[in-house]
Design a protein around this motif. Structure first.
Motif, PDB file in Angstrom:
ATOM      1  N   TYR A  56       4.742   5.789  -5.516  1.00 30.51           N
ATOM      2  CA  TYR A  56       5.245   5.811  -6.889  1.00 30.51           C
ATOM      3  C   TYR A  56       4.115   6.132  -7.861  1.00 30.51           C
ATOM      4  CZ  TYR A  56       9.768   4.220  -5.364  1.00 30.51           C
ATOM      5  OH  TYR A  56      10.999   4.170  -4.765  1.00 30.51           O
ATOM      6  N   PRO A  57       4.430   6.833  -8.944  1.00 32.93           N
ATOM      7  CA  PRO A  57       3.391   7.337  -9.844  1.00 32.93           C
ATOM      8  C   PRO A  57       2.699   6.280 -10.678  1.00 32.93           C
ATOM      9  CG  PRO A  57       5.566   7.848 -10.726  1.00 32.93           C
ATOM     10  CD  PRO A  57       5.783   7.289  -9.350  1.00 32.93           C
ATOM     11  N   THR A  58       3.331   5.133 -10.927  1.00 30.35           N
ATOM     12  CA  THR A  58       2.704   4.081 -11.726  1.00 30.35           C
ATOM     13  C   THR A  58       2.887   2.738 -11.036  1.00 30.35           C
ATOM     14  OG1 THR A  58       4.667   3.552 -13.037  1.00 30.35           O
ATOM     15  CG2 THR A  58       3.257   5.334 -13.851  1.00 30.35           C
ATOM     16  N   LEU A  59       2.000   1.805 -11.357  1.00 29.92           N
ATOM     17  CA  LEU A  59       2.130   0.455 -10.809  1.00 29.92           C
ATOM     18  C   LEU A  59       3.385  -0.223 -11.336  1.00 29.92           C
ATOM     19  CD1 LEU A  59      -1.539  -0.889 -10.896  1.00 29.92           C
ATOM     20  CD2 LEU A  59      -0.269   0.061  -8.972  1.00 29.92           C
ATOM     21  N   LYS A  60       3.772   0.108 -12.543  1.00 26.62           N
ATOM     22  CA  LYS A  60       4.983  -0.477 -13.119  1.00 26.62           C
ATOM     23  C   LYS A  60       6.204  -0.101 -12.283  1.00 26.62           C
ATOM     24  CE  LYS A  60       7.464  -0.874 -17.528  1.00 26.62           C
ATOM     25  NZ  LYS A  60       7.499  -0.443 -18.950  1.00 26.62           N
ATOM     26  N   GLU A  61       6.288   1.177 -11.887  1.00 29.31           N
ATOM     27  CA  GLU A  61       7.404   1.610 -11.048  1.00 29.31           C
ATOM     28  C   GLU A  61       7.336   0.972  -9.668  1.00 29.31           C
ATOM     29  OE1 GLU A  61      10.244   3.591 -11.320  1.00 29.31           O
ATOM     30  OE2 GLU A  61       9.814   3.076 -13.391  1.00 29.31           O
ATOM     31  N   ALA A  62       6.127   0.886  -9.116  1.00 27.70           N
ATOM     32  CA  ALA A  62       5.980   0.270  -7.790  1.00 27.70           C
ATOM     33  C   ALA A  62       6.404  -1.192  -7.817  1.00 27.70           C
ATOM     34  CB  ALA A  62       4.531   0.394  -7.325  1.00 27.70           C
ATOM     35  N   ALA A  63       6.024  -1.908  -8.886  1.00 25.58           N
ATOM     36  CA  ALA A  63       6.416  -3.318  -9.003  1.00 25.58           C
ATOM     37  C   ALA A  63       7.923  -3.453  -9.112  1.00 25.58           C
ATOM     38  CB  ALA A  63       5.742  -3.941 -10.228  1.00 25.58           C
ATOM     39  N   LEU A 101       1.969  -8.022  -8.863  1.00 20.96           N
ATOM     40  CA  LEU A 101       1.486  -6.886  -8.077  1.00 20.96           C
ATOM     41  C   LEU A 101      -0.036  -6.762  -8.192  1.00 20.96           C
ATOM     42  CD1 LEU A 101       1.870  -4.429  -6.313  1.00 20.96           C
ATOM     43  CD2 LEU A 101       2.456  -3.108  -8.357  1.00 20.96           C
ATOM     44  N   HIS A 102      -0.562  -6.919  -9.407  1.00 20.63           N
ATOM     45  CA  HIS A 102      -2.013  -6.862  -9.587  1.00 20.63           C
ATOM     46  C   HIS A 102      -2.698  -7.933  -8.739  1.00 20.63           C
ATOM     47  CE1 HIS A 102      -2.778  -3.757 -12.517  1.00 20.63           C
ATOM     48  NE2 HIS A 102      -1.772  -4.182 -13.270  1.00 20.63           N
ATOM     49  N   THR A 103      -2.125  -9.141  -8.727  1.00 17.43           N
ATOM     50  CA  THR A 103      -2.699 -10.239  -7.944  1.00 17.43           C
ATOM     51  C   THR A 103      -2.713  -9.902  -6.461  1.00 17.43           C
ATOM     52  OG1 THR A 103      -1.936 -11.859  -9.576  1.00 17.43           O
ATOM     53  CG2 THR A 103      -2.473 -12.692  -7.381  1.00 17.43           C
ATOM     54  N   LYS A 104      -1.611  -9.344  -5.970  1.00 16.94           N
ATOM     55  CA  LYS A 104      -1.516  -9.008  -4.551  1.00 16.94           C
ATOM     56  C   LYS A 104      -2.450  -7.853  -4.188  1.00 16.94           C
ATOM     57  CE  LYS A 104       3.216 -10.714  -3.871  1.00 16.94           C
ATOM     58  NZ  LYS A 104       2.869 -11.677  -2.798  1.00 16.94           N
ATOM     59  N   LEU A 105      -2.619  -6.916  -5.099  1.00 14.01           N
ATOM     60  CA  LEU A 105      -3.547  -5.814  -4.846  1.00 14.01           C
ATOM     61  C   LEU A 105      -4.968  -6.343  -4.672  1.00 14.01           C
ATOM     62  CD1 LEU A 105      -2.221  -3.157  -7.381  1.00 14.01           C
ATOM     63  CD2 LEU A 105      -2.200  -2.942  -4.893  1.00 14.01           C
ATOM     64  N   ARG A 106      -5.343  -7.303  -5.523  1.00 15.67           N
ATOM     65  CA  ARG A 106      -6.676  -7.892  -5.406  1.00 15.67           C
ATOM     66  C   ARG A 106      -6.805  -8.711  -4.113  1.00 15.67           C
ATOM     67  NH1 ARG A 106      -6.026  -8.756 -11.046  1.00 15.67           N
ATOM     68  NH2 ARG A 106      -5.333 -10.899 -10.677  1.00 15.67           N
ATOM     69  N   ARG A 107      -5.763  -9.474  -3.797  1.00 13.86           N
ATOM     70  CA  ARG A 107      -5.828 -10.332  -2.605  1.00 13.86           C
ATOM     71  C   ARG A 107      -5.954  -9.498  -1.334  1.00 13.86           C
ATOM     72  NH1 ARG A 107      -2.051 -12.899   0.739  1.00 13.86           N
ATOM     73  NH2 ARG A 107      -0.269 -12.305  -0.544  1.00 13.86           N
ATOM     74  N   HIS A 108      -5.259  -8.371  -1.308  1.00 12.54           N
ATOM     75  CA  HIS A 108      -5.300  -7.514  -0.117  1.00 12.54           C
ATOM     76  C   HIS A 108      -6.419  -6.477  -0.187  1.00 12.54           C
ATOM     77  CE1 HIS A 108      -1.699  -9.164   1.701  1.00 12.54           C
ATOM     78  NE2 HIS A 108      -0.996  -8.938   0.601  1.00 12.54           N
ATOM     79  N   ARG A 135       0.821  -1.214   0.000  1.00 12.21           N
ATOM     80  CA  ARG A 135       0.000   0.000   0.000  1.00 12.21           C
ATOM     81  C   ARG A 135       0.852   1.259   0.000  1.00 12.21           C
ATOM     82  NH1 ARG A 135      -1.903   3.846   3.252  1.00 12.21           N
ATOM     83  NH2 ARG A 135      -0.759   3.078   5.068  1.00 12.21           N
ATOM     84  N   ARG A 136       1.869   1.290   0.861  1.00 10.22           N
ATOM     85  CA  ARG A 136       2.704   2.485   0.957  1.00 10.22           C
ATOM     86  C   ARG A 136       3.547   2.683  -0.293  1.00 10.22           C
ATOM     87  NH1 ARG A 136       3.655   3.830   6.477  1.00 10.22           N
ATOM     88  NH2 ARG A 136       5.204   5.339   5.764  1.00 10.22           N
ATOM     89  N   THR A 137       4.029   1.599  -0.877  1.00  7.92           N
ATOM     90  CA  THR A 137       4.853   1.710  -2.089  1.00  7.92           C
ATOM     91  C   THR A 137       4.024   2.187  -3.273  1.00  7.92           C
ATOM     92  OG1 THR A 137       6.258  -0.088  -1.281  1.00  7.92           O
ATOM     93  CG2 THR A 137       6.456   0.495  -3.614  1.00  7.92           C
ATOM     94  N   VAL A 138       2.826   1.632  -3.426  1.00 10.31           N
ATOM     95  CA  VAL A 138       1.947   2.056  -4.522  1.00 10.31           C
ATOM     96  C   VAL A 138       1.565   3.525  -4.362  1.00 10.31           C
ATOM     97  CG1 VAL A 138      -0.369   1.740  -5.477  1.00 10.31           C
ATOM     98  CG2 VAL A 138       1.074  -0.234  -5.081  1.00 10.31           C
ATOM     99  N   ASP A 139       1.360   3.983  -3.127  1.00 13.66           N
ATOM    100  CA  ASP A 139       1.049   5.394  -2.883  1.00 13.66           C
ATOM    101  C   ASP A 139       2.229   6.296  -3.230  1.00 13.66           C
ATOM    102  OD1 ASP A 139      -1.522   5.035  -2.103  1.00 13.66           O
ATOM    103  OD2 ASP A 139      -1.119   5.062   0.052  1.00 13.66           O
TER     104      ASP A 139
END
Length: 454
Positions: free
Chosen positions: A419-426, A436-443, A413-417
């Motif tokens: 960084y500007p894109t999910l690609k950078e956060a991943a 990352l998409h899978t973990k976002l859905r799971r959480h 959650r903190r990393t996605v907040d």
């Protein structure tokens, strides 16, 4: 006619439900999968969503999240042949208006649909396709695709058709004048003048003369008559910025002019009638100023017929990379320099910084970097010291005994907040984008629609 986006993979169920809806006066956009639903939501104006929870290509809950991200407040009814209390609670948490188990009670569906569409209509929810809203916002200079900004822009479009006084609230540098100009541009007075006055830059006597004008001899330096902005804005829009800085004497005269639609110039006796749409902005809490006796309560309520709040830049981080790059390009073009670009790490640092000076501070920062940085690529080391410094808020600490699942959720959650894109956060997390998409859905973590994965 109200348009319903119907997402159902079973052909017979889709056809029969579409028939019933059309018989009851609705237009229907029937689609069979999640991708088609998202494409329709981007392309079409819709008033409600009926969504099957089980789809062949993606999770219905993910479709619900994406559509509600595009259309905040859109009535959404989720249906499923595998209804459980847990799934009902989950979709309601995600923003669904109702959950219906199959076989569907048609009377119940129609009743819920009518009630929720009426509620959305009464709340003024506008479901303009985000692609069209984005183009319109760009044309007016309003940048940002967060839910807060889309909702704000929807409100701007609704109130622009009317002539009610609007009070625009927000911190300094958030772009309140841009919102005022958008209201003017989208309204019936767009062909008339837009006149802006910053009340904080003038003393009370000068502000009174600026607003109402003066006659020759009204004061020592008044060697000729002068029109005030109330006159020059006649037939158009007058925007009073930082109205909280206006003195009490000037406030009384402004209130009288607004209520009577006429005024006298300073030193004059002739009444001058005007027809203006008044917009005002404040970077301070006017209610507190009213309580302390520094702002007239009658003027406050006269200004606050409609109130809008522009969120600070720290609450719309999605727009920081776009704004920063645009400012860099603008300054480079004006200074006739080669275009500058930001590294991914520099962008991430800009997103982490809270920007207390909001958009104005960001623009000044980008101007300084363009003019002082010798290289075309700007890295973290080139940023001003206050922007470079890592705050304690960017650190994550867990007590001994924290469950791994809880720790992973917070780190993501903190990393996605940050960084500007999910690609950078991943990339920073050291995992693939799909993971990352899978973990976002799971959480059950929600992301901004603007965080494009590619």
């Amino acid at each position: 006619m109200r348009t319903i986006l119907l997402v159902e993979d079973h052909a017979e169920s889709r056809a029969s439900l579409a028939y019933v809806l059309e018989k009851n006066g609705y237009a229907v956009l029937p689609v069979s999968n999640g991708r088609a639903a998202l494409a329709a939501a981007r392309r079409e104006q819709v008033h409600a969503l009926i969504l099957d929870l089980k789809l062949p290509d993606m999770e219905g809950a993910a479709v619900l999240d994406a559509v509600l991200e595009q259309h905040p407040g859109l009535p959404a009814i989720v249906v499923s042949g595998f209804g459980t209390v847990d799934s009902a609670v989950e979709v309601m948490k995600r923003g669904a208006a109702d959950f219906l188990a199959k076989p569907i009670d048609i009377d119940g569906l129609l009743s819920t649909l009518a009630r929720e569409i009426e509620r959305a209509s009464a709340s003024g929810i506008v479901t303009t396709p985000p692609s069209l809203a984005a183009a319109e916002m760009d044309r007016l200079g309003i940048i940002g695709r967060s839910r807060a900004m889309l909702e704000l822009f929807d409100t701007v479009k609704r109130i622009a058709r009317h002539q009610s006084t609007v009070l625009i609230l927000g911190e300094s540098g958030t772009g309140k004048e841009l919102i005022a100009r958008a209201i003017h541009a989208l309204g019936a007075r767009s062909g008339g003048p837009f006149v802006a006055v910053n009340c904080a830059t003038l003393s009370e006597s000068l502000l009174e003369s600026e607003l109402f004008g003066h006659e020759r001899g009204a004061f020592t330096s008044a060697d000729r008559p002068k029109e005030g902005v109330m006159e020059t804005a006649d037939g158009g829009t007058l925007f009073l910025d930082e109205v909280n800085e206006m003195g009490l004497g000037c406030q009384a005269k402004l209130l009288r002019a607004l209520e009577r639609r006429e005024f006298r110039r300073v030193g004059g006796t002739r009444k001058i009638a005007v027809d203006i749409h008044l917009l005002a902005a404040s970077n301070a809490e006017l209610e507190a100023l009213v309580a302390s006796g520094r702002f007239r309560s009658d003027l406050y309520y006269r200004l606050k017929v409609v109130a809008l709040t522009v969120p600070p830049l720290r609450d719309r981080k999605d727009v920081i990379p776009v704004l920063a790059q645009r400012f860099l390009e603008d300054v480079a073009r004006q200074a006739e320099l080669a275009p500058r670009r930001l590294t991914a790490e520099a962008v991430a640092q800009l997103v982490r910084y809270p920007w207390p000076g909001n958009i104005r501070e960001l623009r000044n920062c980008m101007e300084s970097l363009t003019l002082t940085c010798a290289r075309e690529e700007i890295d973290v080391a080139d940023l001003p010291a206050n922007v470079r410094q890592t705050s304690a808020a960017s650190e994550i600490r867990f007590p001994v005994g924290t469950r791994m699942d809880d720790a992973e959720r917070e780190i993501i959650r903190r990393t996605v907040d940050a960084y500007p894109t999910l690609k950078e956060a991943a990339r920073v997390l050291g995992i693939g984008l799909r993971t990352l998409h899978t973990k976002l859905r799971r959480h059950a973590l929600r992301t901004r629609a603007s965080r494009a994965s590619r």
